[in-house]
Design a protein around this motif. Structure first.
Motif, mmCIF file in Angstrom:
data_model
loop_
_atom_site.group_PDB
_atom_site.id
_atom_site.type_symbol
_atom_site.label_atom_id
_atom_site.label_comp_id
_atom_site.label_asym_id
_atom_site.label_seq_id
_atom_site.Cartn_x
_atom_site.Cartn_y
_atom_site.Cartn_z
ATOM 1 N N LEU A 261 62.217 -1.876 -0.867
ATOM 2 C CA LEU A 261 61.080 -1.693 -1.761
ATOM 3 C C LEU A 261 59.879 -1.105 -1.043
ATOM 4 O O LEU A 261 59.175 -0.264 -1.587
ATOM 5 C CB LEU A 261 60.682 -3.030 -2.370
ATOM 6 N N GLY A 299 52.214 -10.615 2.306
ATOM 7 C CA GLY A 299 51.098 -10.137 1.506
ATOM 8 C C GLY A 299 51.200 -8.642 1.235
ATOM 9 O O GLY A 299 51.007 -8.182 0.112
ATOM 10 N N TYR A 301 53.856 -6.940 1.156
ATOM 11 C CA TYR A 301 54.982 -6.763 0.253
ATOM 12 C C TYR A 301 54.551 -7.011 -1.190
ATOM 13 O O TYR A 301 54.875 -6.246 -2.101
ATOM 14 C CB TYR A 301 56.059 -7.737 0.700
ATOM 15 N N VAL A 302 53.757 -8.077 -1.391
ATOM 16 C CA VAL A 302 53.245 -8.398 -2.719
ATOM 17 C C VAL A 302 52.387 -7.244 -3.248
ATOM 18 O O VAL A 302 52.563 -6.789 -4.380
ATOM 19 C CB VAL A 302 52.424 -9.704 -2.670
ATOM 20 N N VAL A 305 54.597 -4.376 -4.304
ATOM 21 C CA VAL A 305 55.282 -4.549 -5.592
ATOM 22 C C VAL A 305 54.292 -4.346 -6.733
ATOM 23 O O VAL A 305 54.612 -3.739 -7.758
ATOM 24 C CB VAL A 305 55.917 -5.947 -5.698
ATOM 25 N N LEU A 306 53.076 -4.849 -6.548
ATOM 26 C CA LEU A 306 52.098 -4.789 -7.636
ATOM 27 C C LEU A 306 51.557 -3.384 -7.855
ATOM 28 O O LEU A 306 51.400 -2.940 -8.983
ATOM 29 C CB LEU A 306 50.933 -5.737 -7.334
ATOM 30 N N PHE A 307 51.245 -2.696 -6.762
ATOM 31 C CA PHE A 307 50.504 -1.452 -6.927
ATOM 32 C C PHE A 307 51.318 -0.203 -6.676
ATOM 33 O O PHE A 307 50.927 0.878 -7.072
ATOM 34 C CB PHE A 307 49.271 -1.469 -6.019
ATOM 35 N N PRO A 309 55.197 0.251 -7.054
ATOM 36 C CA PRO A 309 56.588 -0.185 -7.183
ATOM 37 C C PRO A 309 57.577 0.820 -6.619
ATOM 38 O O PRO A 309 58.718 0.483 -6.362
ATOM 39 C CB PRO A 309 56.786 -0.348 -8.684
#
Lengths: 339, 287
Positions: A261, A299, A301-302, A305-307, A309
């Motif tokens: 990802l 963090g 990684y989060v 994923v949020l901004f 993808p």
């Protein structure tokens, strides 16, 4: 979807960059000890090893759209089988690798029959469940070391006389394996089979209407993807002379998803970049932030994923810092969700 | 196996199963209604356990931990939902899994930084220590409390879902969110409340497990593992499935540990594999 991979400048540009990266990797050991410490060779080796698995992971998750949350099962099996064969059968690296590939082919075939019945979340669950089985088995089976795993694995030889316990031969062996894996993966992606896989990702119904047996193709890509993981596991057993049951663990499978990802799936180059980022950043952060590094990686990684993808390849191609990069990571052979 | 051993093992299994229900039902309902596969659910359990542990160590009051830890975790759950999870509503389910997987990494490492890597256990009040004689069976007092308390909480949850005014949109949401919205219900508020309540219940389970077993920075993975297996057995999005699945798993663990120590995990896996082969979507799937 227009496939600009066939002919045109995009391909020649990409070839140029691929060749440049390969050249850097080939020359890298020359600077070891002079320009930078030997430690960076070890770090690069980890990237090369995991990169092979990530190429296979990308074929399944990025191109076919089926995210596996249990890819560690192929990795672990490749490592265990190779380690056992080097200890009890022969010290040739090829024996271990072929046995690992053989067993993983069986596993990939049998499990493929089952997982092909499911998609998306259930596919994630099934792959998770099966890798869990391997973890439990490795953890409780005394014969293969139980919770301690296998330790003191003898270093295998490439050909009689050349031990892969030595850093430099092993580096070039791994680099060679990654190059072959990349070439194979690129061939698959550009083949008719690869195009149908992308079709399955976008709209499986239509692919079926066109007369393709999509379950068969999914089983095939699942098996192939597992074989990449097997080679990766075999190399890891060679890199570190111990194989713990954690090679089957959920957190490793999760790390693969994260690498994919972060880099951007469905590009082959993306997951390789993701691997490099996770490993280099992990090392960098762990020296700077001590114990807090995993927290920062999580963090990041989060945020990813949020901004973003689509991963870092998407960010780079959006920024188009250099036209060359954007062409490499651009439309070439990616299939974003736009349909 | 004598009758009394059988009953003891049965009790142990049901107690563990009841605790698992508290964890797995939250995961399952959040998934069913919101389409969010919350991998960080195990982290909420773990954080609840650690918060409870700290409260007990500071104040020495077990009940305070039981009351305050869930509130803190509910707040955390609310923040996570508002800031992050809510951005992914309507997107594909795997991406919610990836997000919460990253979050669980953050949480487990935060725990490692704050509390260190060693294993602890929540101190119980003296009247919960020791065993009680239940018709000839010696059973730990606290486990008996856990059994009763969990059953009551599960019962309340079930009543809430099946009988209350708030449960109706949640149950309806399992089937058709758009219609629920068409009736003028703000589904995003339902989502927020649901997520917060499920986080709080996870924290309650965390305090229970922290007192019954032990707390360590790896417990989040163990528990999410259990919860995922329960959901695979019971079916996604089903409260009944989570209940039955948890009981099956708890009993399998207890009897597996009794019959073949070391192979307890195999029994759970065998059950899961069997269910997957016969009913790939679980026993009571709503999807």
């Amino acid at each position: 979807m227009a496939d600009s991979d066939v002919g045109g400048r995009t391909v020649s540009n990409r070839r140029l960059i691929e060749a440049a990266i390969l050249l850097v990797l080939v020359l890298l050991p020359l600077g070891s000890g002079r320009l930078f410490s030997d430690f960076y060779i070890a770090l690069t080796l980890r990237i090369l090893i995991f990169g092979i698995l990530m190429l296979g992971f990308d074929l399944l998750a990025g191109y076919c759209g089926l995210v596996s949350f249990g890819h560690a099962m192929f990795f672990g099996t490749g490592a265990y089988v190779a380690a056992l064969s080097w200890r009890y059968l022969s010290d040739s690296v090829w024996v271990g690798m072929l046995l690992g590939l053989g067993l993983n082919a069986v596993i990939g075939y049998v499990l493929g029959l089952l997982v092909v019945r499911t998609r998306t979340v259930y596919f994630i669950f099934l792959t998770f469940a099966f890798s869990q089985f391997f973890f439990v088995t490795a953890n409780s089976w005394r014969l293969i070391g139980g919770t301690d795993g296998l330790t003191g694995i003898p270093a295998p030889t490439l050909v009689p006389g050349i031990s892969l316990g030595d850093r430099i031969p092993f580096y070039y062996f791994s680099l060679g394996m990654l190059t072959i894996a990349y070439w194979v993966a690129r061939r698959i992606v550009n083949s008719h089979f690869g195009r149908v896989l992308r079709g399955i990702h976008q709209n499986e119904e239509r692919v079926k209407f066109l007369g393709y047996n999509s379950p068969l193709l999914i089983r095939r890509v699942f098996l192939i993807s597992g074989l990449f993981g097997s080679v990766s596991g075999t190399l890891m057993a060679c890199f570190q002379p111990f194989v713990p049951p954690s090679y089957y663990h959920l957190s490793l499978s999760g790390e693969f998803v994260m690498m994919g990802l972060l880099g951007g799936m469905g590009t082959l180059v993306g997951p390789l970049m993701g691997t490099a980022i996770v490993i280099f950043l992990g090392d960098f952060l762990s020296t700077w932030l001590k114990e807090a590094w995993m927290l920062c990686l999580g963090g990041l990684y989060v945020v990813c994923v949020l901004f973003s993808p689509e991963g870092l390849t998407e960010i780079i191609s959006k920024l188009s810092a250099t036209r060359l990069l954007s062409k490499l990571f651009g439309r070439g052979d990616r299939h974003t969700s736009g349909n | 196996m004598t009758f009394s051993t059988l009953m003891t093992v049965l009790l142990y299994g049901v107690t563990i199963g009841a605790t698992y229900t508290l964890i797995a039902s939250g995961l399952s309902i959040v998934f069913g209604v919101m389409g969010v596969l919350n991998f960080a659910h195990g982290s909420f359990v773990m954080l609840g356990a650690y918060t409870g542990f700290t409260i007990v160590r500071l104040t020495g009051n077990f009940w305070l931990a039981f009351a305050i830890a869930p509130l803190i975790i509910a707040l955390l759950g609310g923040i996570v939902e508002k800031l992050m999870v809510s951005r992914l509503y309507g997107k594909d389910i795997p991406s919610t899994l990836f997000l919460t997987f990253g979050l669980s990494m953050v949480f487990s490492n935060a725990v490692l930084l704050l509390w260190g890597g060693s294993s602890y256990s929540i101190q119980l009040p003296s009247y919960f220590r020791g065993f009680i004689n239940l018709f000839g069976i010696y059973y730990p007092k606290f486990r008996l409390f856990v059994l009763i308390f969990s059953c009551v909480l599960v019962g309340v949850m079930w009543l809430f879902l099946s009988r209350s005014r708030w449960g109706l949109p949640i149950r309806a949401g399992l089937f058709d969110l758009e219609t629920v919205e068409a009736f003028g219900i703000n589904i995003y508020r339902v989502f927020s409340i649901l997520f917060i309540v499920c986080s709080a219940i996870a924290a309650v389970a965390g305090v229970i497990i922290g007192a019954m077993r032990s707390i360590n920075p790896m417990m989040d993975l163990d528990l999410i593992n259990v919860a995922l297996i329960v959901i695979v057995i019971g079916g996604l999005g089903s409260f009944k499935g989570a209940l039955i699945g948890s009981l099956i798993l708890g009993l399998a663990e207890a009897f597996g540990a009794q019959a073949a120590p070391g192979f307890a995990k195999f029994t759970t896996w065998l059950i899961m594999a069997g269910v997957l082969l016969l009913r790939p979507k679980g026993l009571f799937s709503e999807h």
